[in-house]
Design a protein around this motif. Structure first.
Motif, PDB file in Angstrom:
ATOM      1  N   TRP A 139      74.492  17.216  89.026  1.00  0.00           N
ATOM      2  CA  TRP A 139      74.547  16.363  87.833  1.00  0.00           C
ATOM      3  C   TRP A 139      74.295  14.901  88.170  1.00  0.00           C
ATOM      4  O   TRP A 139      73.693  14.170  87.384  1.00  0.00           O
ATOM      5  CB  TRP A 139      75.875  16.532  87.093  1.00  0.00           C
ATOM      6  CG  TRP A 139      75.935  17.828  86.341  1.00  0.00           C
ATOM      7  CD1 TRP A 139      76.795  18.853  86.556  1.00  0.00           C
ATOM      8  CD2 TRP A 139      75.075  18.250  85.276  1.00  0.00           C
ATOM      9  NE1 TRP A 139      76.523  19.886  85.688  1.00  0.00           N
ATOM     10  CE2 TRP A 139      75.479  19.539  84.887  1.00  0.00           C
ATOM     11  CE3 TRP A 139      73.996  17.665  84.620  1.00  0.00           C
ATOM     12  CZ2 TRP A 139      74.838  20.258  83.866  1.00  0.00           C
ATOM     13  CZ3 TRP A 139      73.359  18.375  83.597  1.00  0.00           C
ATOM     14  CH2 TRP A 139      73.782  19.644  83.231  1.00  0.00           C
ATOM     15  N   LEU A 150      64.920  17.505  85.160  1.00  0.00           N
ATOM     16  CA  LEU A 150      64.953  18.880  84.639  1.00  0.00           C
ATOM     17  C   LEU A 150      65.110  19.908  85.760  1.00  0.00           C
ATOM     18  O   LEU A 150      65.856  20.874  85.624  1.00  0.00           O
ATOM     19  CB  LEU A 150      63.682  19.180  83.852  1.00  0.00           C
ATOM     20  CG  LEU A 150      63.584  18.562  82.468  1.00  0.00           C
ATOM     21  CD1 LEU A 150      62.211  18.799  81.868  1.00  0.00           C
ATOM     22  CD2 LEU A 150      64.661  19.125  81.566  1.00  0.00           C
ATOM     23  N   VAL A 167      68.841  20.231  87.260  1.00  0.00           N
ATOM     24  CA  VAL A 167      69.982  20.714  86.482  1.00  0.00           C
ATOM     25  C   VAL A 167      70.613  21.885  87.234  1.00  0.00           C
ATOM     26  O   VAL A 167      69.913  22.822  87.635  1.00  0.00           O
ATOM     27  CB  VAL A 167      69.542  21.149  85.065  1.00  0.00           C
ATOM     28  CG1 VAL A 167      70.685  21.829  84.329  1.00  0.00           C
ATOM     29  CG2 VAL A 167      69.049  19.953  84.275  1.00  0.00           C
ATOM     30  N   ALA A 217      72.161  25.285  88.403  1.00  0.00           N
ATOM     31  CA  ALA A 217      71.932  26.648  87.905  1.00  0.00           C
ATOM     32  C   ALA A 217      73.128  27.183  87.130  1.00  0.00           C
ATOM     33  O   ALA A 217      72.960  28.013  86.235  1.00  0.00           O
ATOM     34  CB  ALA A 217      71.598  27.575  89.064  1.00  0.00           C
ATOM     35  N   ALA A 251      74.798  25.594  84.992  1.00  0.00           N
ATOM     36  CA  ALA A 251      74.724  25.069  83.628  1.00  0.00           C
ATOM     37  C   ALA A 251      73.554  25.664  82.853  1.00  0.00           C
ATOM     38  O   ALA A 251      73.656  25.901  81.653  1.00  0.00           O
ATOM     39  CB  ALA A 251      74.591  23.553  83.662  1.00  0.00           C
ATOM     40  N   PHE A 252      72.439  25.891  83.537  1.00  0.00           N
ATOM     41  CA  PHE A 252      71.245  26.372  82.838  1.00  0.00           C
ATOM     42  C   PHE A 252      70.305  27.008  83.850  1.00  0.00           C
ATOM     43  O   PHE A 252      69.947  26.388  84.844  1.00  0.00           O
ATOM     44  CB  PHE A 252      70.539  25.204  82.140  1.00  0.00           C
ATOM     45  CG  PHE A 252      69.233  25.574  81.504  1.00  0.00           C
ATOM     46  CD1 PHE A 252      69.190  26.371  80.375  1.00  0.00           C
ATOM     47  CD2 PHE A 252      68.041  25.136  82.049  1.00  0.00           C
ATOM     48  CE1 PHE A 252      67.976  26.716  79.799  1.00  0.00           C
ATOM     49  CE2 PHE A 252      66.822  25.466  81.471  1.00  0.00           C
ATOM     50  CZ  PHE A 252      66.798  26.262  80.343  1.00  0.00           C
ATOM     51  N   THR A 253      69.935  28.241  83.585  1.00  0.00           N
ATOM     52  CA  THR A 253      68.923  28.908  84.393  1.00  0.00           C
ATOM     53  C   THR A 253      67.664  28.976  83.542  1.00  0.00           C
ATOM     54  O   THR A 253      67.657  29.607  82.489  1.00  0.00           O
ATOM     55  CB  THR A 253      69.371  30.318  84.802  1.00  0.00           C
ATOM     56  OG1 THR A 253      70.570  30.195  85.566  1.00  0.00           O
ATOM     57  CG2 THR A 253      68.311  31.008  85.641  1.00  0.00           C
ATOM     58  N   PRO A 254      66.607  28.307  83.979  1.00  0.00           N
ATOM     59  CA  PRO A 254      65.381  28.282  83.181  1.00  0.00           C
ATOM     60  C   PRO A 254      64.775  29.672  83.016  1.00  0.00           C
ATOM     61  O   PRO A 254      64.935  30.539  83.886  1.00  0.00           O
ATOM     62  CB  PRO A 254      64.433  27.393  83.998  1.00  0.00           C
ATOM     63  CG  PRO A 254      65.291  26.678  84.972  1.00  0.00           C
ATOM     64  CD  PRO A 254      66.486  27.528  85.198  1.00  0.00           C
ATOM     65  N   PRO A 255      64.075  29.892  81.912  1.00  0.00           N
ATOM     66  CA  PRO A 255      63.388  31.178  81.729  1.00  0.00           C
ATOM     67  C   PRO A 255      62.272  31.326  82.771  1.00  0.00           C
ATOM     68  O   PRO A 255      61.814  30.332  83.349  1.00  0.00           O
ATOM     69  CB  PRO A 255      62.820  31.084  80.303  1.00  0.00           C
ATOM     70  CG  PRO A 255      62.809  29.632  79.979  1.00  0.00           C
ATOM     71  CD  PRO A 255      63.871  28.981  80.790  1.00  0.00           C
ATOM     72  N   GLY A 305      65.972  31.775  89.816  1.00  0.00           N
ATOM     73  CA  GLY A 305      67.035  30.770  89.737  1.00  0.00           C
ATOM     74  C   GLY A 305      66.659  29.511  90.482  1.00  0.00           C
ATOM     75  O   GLY A 305      65.536  29.331  90.926  1.00  0.00           O
ATOM     76  N   HIS A 306      67.608  28.657  90.629  1.00  0.00           N
ATOM     77  CA  HIS A 306      67.411  27.417  91.371  1.00  0.00           C
ATOM     78  C   HIS A 306      67.529  27.718  92.858  1.00  0.00           C
ATOM     79  O   HIS A 306      68.096  28.708  93.266  1.00  0.00           O
ATOM     80  CB  HIS A 306      68.472  26.398  90.976  1.00  0.00           C
ATOM     81  CG  HIS A 306      68.286  25.852  89.597  1.00  0.00           C
ATOM     82  ND1 HIS A 306      68.213  26.633  88.480  1.00  0.00           N
ATOM     83  CD2 HIS A 306      68.161  24.586  89.174  1.00  0.00           C
ATOM     84  CE1 HIS A 306      68.061  25.871  87.425  1.00  0.00           C
ATOM     85  NE2 HIS A 306      68.037  24.616  87.814  1.00  0.00           N
TER      86      HIS A 306
END
Length: 188
Positions: A9, A49, A52, A54, A56-60, A112-113
């Motif tokens: 973050w 972007l 961020v 993983a 909190a948010f895993t991109p499609p 994932g990240h």
């Protein structure tokens, strides 16, 4: 990127703030500075972007090829503009690093990240950006005051020159993005 959520973050905040400042720099009256600021804003927001956490948010799955395409286009633009300015060679390396990280993260398990990149390429990029950070940091220290073209010592006379056109702030912006790039590459 993998790692602790709090450091992720902080990296997001640093990159987003840098991107926002670069947007402000786009108000410059000098066209070359506007173009450079636009390139750096894209890099700052793209890095934010990608950083961020993983958790909190895993991109499609389609996000990573989209990142690669956007930064691939930025790399082509940087290659084209490098004909007139050597600073754009740095933008070319930065955009190429973003393509590399996007492809590595897209190829990681479950998209994932924290992808696993090629160690030799990751190491070469780390060396480049670490050197860039050190060089930019050295250049940042003794910046003399520059008088505005309108004769004002504050930098506000004679047009839209102001704090957005100050070279030391632009260098600090580049320094923070270089540090963020090192941090992102370390998690590869």
């Amino acid at each position: 990127m993998h790692g602790s959520a709090s450091s992720g973050w902080l990296l997001v905040a640093l990159c987003a703030a840098t991107g926002a400042y670069c947007l402000l720099r786009m108000r410059s009256s000098v066209e070359a500075q506007r173009r450079t600021a636009a390139d750096e804003a894209l890099m700052g927001f793209g890095m934010a972007l990608m950083a961020v956490p993983a958790a909190a948010f895993t991109p499609p799955p389609w996000a990573w090829p989209a990142y690669a395409a956007v930064f691939g286009a930025a790399a082509v633009r940087a290659l084209w503009t490098a004909r007139t300015s050597t600073h754009h060679l740095h933008h070319l390396v930065g955009a190429g690093a973003m393509v590399y990280m996007a492809l590595a993260m897209g190829g990681s398990p479950a998209h994932g990240h924290g992808g696993s990149g090629v160690p030799l390429l990751t190491g070469a990029l780390l060396l480049y950006f670490a050197g860039y950070v050190l060089l930019t940091g050295v250049r940042l220290v003794p910046v003399p005051a520059v008088a505005a073209s309108g004769g004002s010592e504050t930098g506000t006379g004679g047009g839209s020159d102001g704090w957005g056109d100050r070279p030391e702030l632009a260098r600090a912006c580049r320094l923070s993005m270089g540090i963020a790039m090192v941090a992102m590459l370390l998690t590869m």
